[in-house]
Design a protein around this motif. Structure first.
Motif, PDB file in Angstrom:
ATOM      1  N   ASN A  25       0.789  -1.211   0.043  1.00  0.00           N
ATOM      2  CA  ASN A  25       0.003   0.207  -0.038  1.00  0.00           C
ATOM      3  C   ASN A  25       0.774   1.366  -0.052  1.00  0.00           C
ATOM      4  OD1 ASN A  25       0.734  -0.387   2.727  1.00  0.00           O
ATOM      5  ND2 ASN A  25      -0.619   0.967   3.682  1.00  0.00           N
ATOM      6  N   ALA A  26       0.167   2.462   0.002  1.00  0.00           N
ATOM      7  CA  ALA A  26       0.895   3.620  -0.097  1.00  0.00           C
ATOM      8  C   ALA A  26       0.475   4.709   0.836  1.00  0.00           C
ATOM      9  CB  ALA A  26       0.866   4.402  -1.426  1.00  0.00           C
ATOM     10  N   VAL A  27       1.165   5.645   1.446  1.00  0.00           N
ATOM     11  CA  VAL A  27       0.635   6.792   2.219  1.00  0.00           C
ATOM     12  C   VAL A  27       0.846   7.907   1.481  1.00  0.00           C
ATOM     13  CG1 VAL A  27       0.791   5.419   4.356  1.00  0.00           C
ATOM     14  CG2 VAL A  27       2.682   6.909   3.622  1.00  0.00           C
ATOM     15  N   SER A  28      -0.031   8.934   1.739  1.00  0.00           N
ATOM     16  CA  SER A  28       0.185  10.318   1.087  1.00  0.00           C
ATOM     17  C   SER A  28       0.681  11.356   1.816  1.00  0.00           C
ATOM     18  CB  SER A  28      -1.519  10.844   1.190  1.00  0.00           C
ATOM     19  OG  SER A  28      -1.561  11.911   0.231  1.00  0.00           O
ATOM     20  N   TYR A  29       1.483  12.109   0.879  1.00  0.00           N
ATOM     21  CA  TYR A  29       2.080  13.329   1.218  1.00  0.00           C
ATOM     22  C   TYR A  29       2.052  14.220   0.091  1.00  0.00           C
ATOM     23  CZ  TYR A  29       6.660  15.720   2.180  1.00  0.00           C
ATOM     24  OH  TYR A  29       7.645  16.906   2.192  1.00  0.00           O
ATOM     25  N   ALA A  30       2.115  15.599   0.927  1.00  0.00           N
ATOM     26  CA  ALA A  30       1.633  16.715  -0.045  1.00  0.00           C
ATOM     27  C   ALA A  30       2.645  17.410  -0.098  1.00  0.00           C
ATOM     28  CB  ALA A  30       0.533  17.365   0.423  1.00  0.00           C
ATOM     29  N   TYR A  31       3.074  18.091  -1.292  1.00  0.00           N
ATOM     30  CA  TYR A  31       4.020  18.979  -1.494  1.00  0.00           C
ATOM     31  C   TYR A  31       3.542  20.575  -1.647  1.00  0.00           C
ATOM     32  CZ  TYR A  31       7.800  15.691  -2.850  1.00  0.00           C
ATOM     33  OH  TYR A  31       8.722  14.946  -2.798  1.00  0.00           O
ATOM     34  N   VAL A  32       3.883  21.394  -0.736  1.00  0.00           N
ATOM     35  CA  VAL A  32       3.200  22.719  -0.518  1.00  0.00           C
ATOM     36  C   VAL A  32       4.004  23.752  -0.963  1.00  0.00           C
ATOM     37  CG1 VAL A  32       2.278  24.031   1.125  1.00  0.00           C
ATOM     38  CG2 VAL A  32       2.174  21.527   1.491  1.00  0.00           C
ATOM     39  N   PRO A  33       3.423  24.540  -1.646  1.00  0.00           N
ATOM     40  CA  PRO A  33       4.324  25.767  -2.439  1.00  0.00           C
ATOM     41  C   PRO A  33       4.661  26.763  -1.166  1.00  0.00           C
ATOM     42  CG  PRO A  33       2.433  25.557  -3.640  1.00  0.00           C
ATOM     43  CD  PRO A  33       2.264  24.536  -2.442  1.00  0.00           C
ATOM     44  N   ALA A  34       5.678  27.568  -1.123  1.00  0.00           N
ATOM     45  CA  ALA A  34       6.061  28.489   0.048  1.00  0.00           C
ATOM     46  C   ALA A  34       4.786  29.583  -0.088  1.00  0.00           C
ATOM     47  CB  ALA A  34       7.257  28.986  -0.092  1.00  0.00           C
ATOM     48  N   PRO A  35       4.589  30.125   1.162  1.00  0.00           N
ATOM     49  CA  PRO A  35       3.503  31.005   1.470  1.00  0.00           C
ATOM     50  C   PRO A  35       4.135  32.455   0.683  1.00  0.00           C
ATOM     51  CG  PRO A  35       4.705  30.701   3.459  1.00  0.00           C
ATOM     52  CD  PRO A  35       5.144  29.776   2.483  1.00  0.00           C
ATOM     53  N   ALA A  36       3.248  33.416   0.626  1.00  0.00           N
ATOM     54  CA  ALA A  36       3.976  34.776  -0.091  1.00  0.00           C
ATOM     55  C   ALA A  36       2.706  35.753   0.481  1.00  0.00           C
ATOM     56  CB  ALA A  36       3.789  34.695  -1.573  1.00  0.00           C
ATOM     57  N   LEU A  37       3.382  36.709   1.199  1.00  0.00           N
ATOM     58  CA  LEU A  37       2.597  37.778   1.810  1.00  0.00           C
ATOM     59  C   LEU A  37       2.434  39.006   0.862  1.00  0.00           C
ATOM     60  CD1 LEU A  37       3.906  38.000   5.526  1.00  0.00           C
ATOM     61  CD2 LEU A  37       1.535  37.088   4.822  1.00  0.00           C
ATOM     62  N   ALA A  38       1.140  39.378   0.790  1.00  0.00           N
ATOM     63  CA  ALA A  38       0.890  40.714  -0.312  1.00  0.00           C
ATOM     64  C   ALA A  38       0.999  41.973   0.616  1.00  0.00           C
ATOM     65  CB  ALA A  38      -0.036  40.576  -1.096  1.00  0.00           C
ATOM     66  N   ALA A  39       0.337  41.971   1.685  1.00  0.00           N
ATOM     67  CA  ALA A  39       0.041  42.960   2.436  1.00  0.00           C
ATOM     68  C   ALA A  39      -0.319  42.897   4.014  1.00  0.00           C
ATOM     69  CB  ALA A  39      -1.268  43.942   1.777  1.00  0.00           C
TER      70      ALA A  39
END
Length: 301
Positions: free
Chosen positions: A207-221
Motif C-alpha cells: 500500500n501507499a501513504v499520502s504526502y503533499a508538496y506545499v508551495p511556499a507562502p507569499a505575503l502581499a499586504a
C-alpha cells in the motif's frame, strides 16, 4: 520452488572444474542464460572462502539462484570454509519471495554443509527465504516544501528489508531503516500537490501513504501596517499559500493567529520595541518573504 530429488527437465550438462571460482562463474552464467544443468566433479569439495552474493536473508556464498538450475554430482560437496566470514551457502530466489525472478534448484548427489547465516536469520545451508511485503501505516509530517530536503518518518510493519522508498516515481533522497516498524527518509523535490509514498522490499510493494508538496507562502499586504508597541491589536495578513500556516512571526516573536482562508490570516501583534519589524508566515512549504510592520510608541506629553 525448492529442492527436488531429480532434474525437472533435460538440459545439456555444463562441467564445472573443482574450484570455488569455477562454481561461482558457472552459476552466474547459468542465471544469465536462463538456466542450466551443471555437472560437478565426482567427490570434489567446492570450498567457499567468501560470499559471492547477497539474498534477502543476508550474504550468500554462491550467487543467488534466479533461474532453473540443476546440480549433478557424485559425492560432490559444497561447503563454507571454516575460516571464512559468516554467510549462507546458497539462496534460491523465485517469484514467491523475490518478484520477477524464477529461481529453482534441483540437486542429485551433492552435499551442502558448513553454512553460517548472519543474524537474525537462522540456518546457513540453502535459503528459500520469504519476505513479507511492507505494510505502511502513517507518515509524519504529511507535507513539506517543493524543494524537498525535509526529514519524514514512516511507520508500519515489515519495513526492515526495505530496498527502496519512493515519492510518486521519485526515489527518496536517502532513507534509513530504524527498525521493522520505522523508517526515516529525506524527501526529494516534487511538484505541488499530493503524491503516494511507497516502500519496496524483496517481498514487493503493497500500500501507499499520502504526502503533499506545499508551495511556499507569499505575503502581499498587512492591514494595518502599524500599531502600538504594546501589541494586542489585530493585523490582517493577505497573500497566497496561507492555509497551512503553522506560525506567524513578528521578528522572531511568535504571534497568536487564526487562519481564515488560503489568502487571509488574522494575527494578534505581540509587544516589541518601537520601530519597524519584519513579519513572516511559516507553513510546511517554507517561510514567506517578510512584510514590513511598524511599532509606534505612545505620543509624547
Amino acid at each position: 520452488m525448492g529442492l527436488t530429488a531429480f532434474p525437472a527437465t533435460a538440459q545439456a550438462q555444463t562441467p564445472v572444474l573443482c574450484s570455488e571460482s569455477s562454481l561461482v562463474d558457472a552459476i552466474a552464467t547459468a542465471n544469465a542464460a536462463g538456466g542450466d544443468t551443471l555437472l560437478l566433479l565426482p567427490f570434489c569439495t567446492y570450498r567457499l572462502t567468501s560470499a559471492h552474493g547477497r539474498g534477502p536473508a543476508g550474504p550468500v556464498g554462491l550467487p543467488p539462484i534466479t533461474s532453473p538450475i540443476t546440480l549433478l554430482g557424485m559425492g560432490s560437496t559444497i561447503t563454507r570454509d571454516p575460516s571464512a566470514p559468516a554467510f549462507r551457502v546458497m539462496d534460491v530466489e523465485g517469484a514467491a519471495n523475490v518478484p520477477a525472478t524464477k529461481g529453482q534448484l534441483s540437486m542429485v548427489g551433492v552435499t551442502v554443509s558448513g553454512g553460517s547465516a548472519v543474524s537474525p536469520y537462522p540456518g546457513g545451508g540453502i535459503s528459500n527465504f520469504y519476505v513479507n511485503a511492507p505494510v505502511l501505516a502513517a507518515l509524519a509530517p504529511v507535507s513539506g516544501p517543493l524543494s524537498g530536503g525535509n526529514t519524514v518518518t514512516l511507520t508500519g510493519t515489515h519495513l526492515v528489508e526495505a530496498t527502496a522508498m519512493r515519492f510518486a516515481n521519485t526515489a527518496a533522497t536517502s532513507f534509513t531503516v530504524v527498525s521493522d516498524t520505522r523508517i526515516t527518509a529525506v524527501a526529494p523535490a516534487g511538484p505541488a500537490g499530493p503524491v503516494e509514498v511507497t516502500v519496496s522490499t524483496a517481498g514487493g510493494t503493497r500500500n501507499a501513504v499520502s504526502y503533499a508538496y506545499v508551495p511556499a507562502p507569499a505575503l502581499a499586504a498587512l492591514s494595518p501596517g502599524q500599531g502600538p508597541a504594546s501589541g494586542g491589536n489585530s493585523v490582517t495578513l493577505t497573500g497566497t499559500g496561507l492555509g497551512p500556516t503553522t506560525r506567524v512571526l513578528f521578528g522572531t516573536t511568535p504571534a497568536t493567529f487564526t487562519v481564515v482562508s488560503d489568502t487571509h490570516v488574522v494575527a494578534e501583534a505581540p509587544p516589541g520595541a518601537v520601530g519597524p519589524v519584519d513579519v513572516t508566515v511559516v507553513t510546511p512549504g517554507g517561510t514567506s518573504a517578510p512584510a514590513g510592520y511598524t511599532r509606534v510608541g505612545p505620543p509624547a506629553v
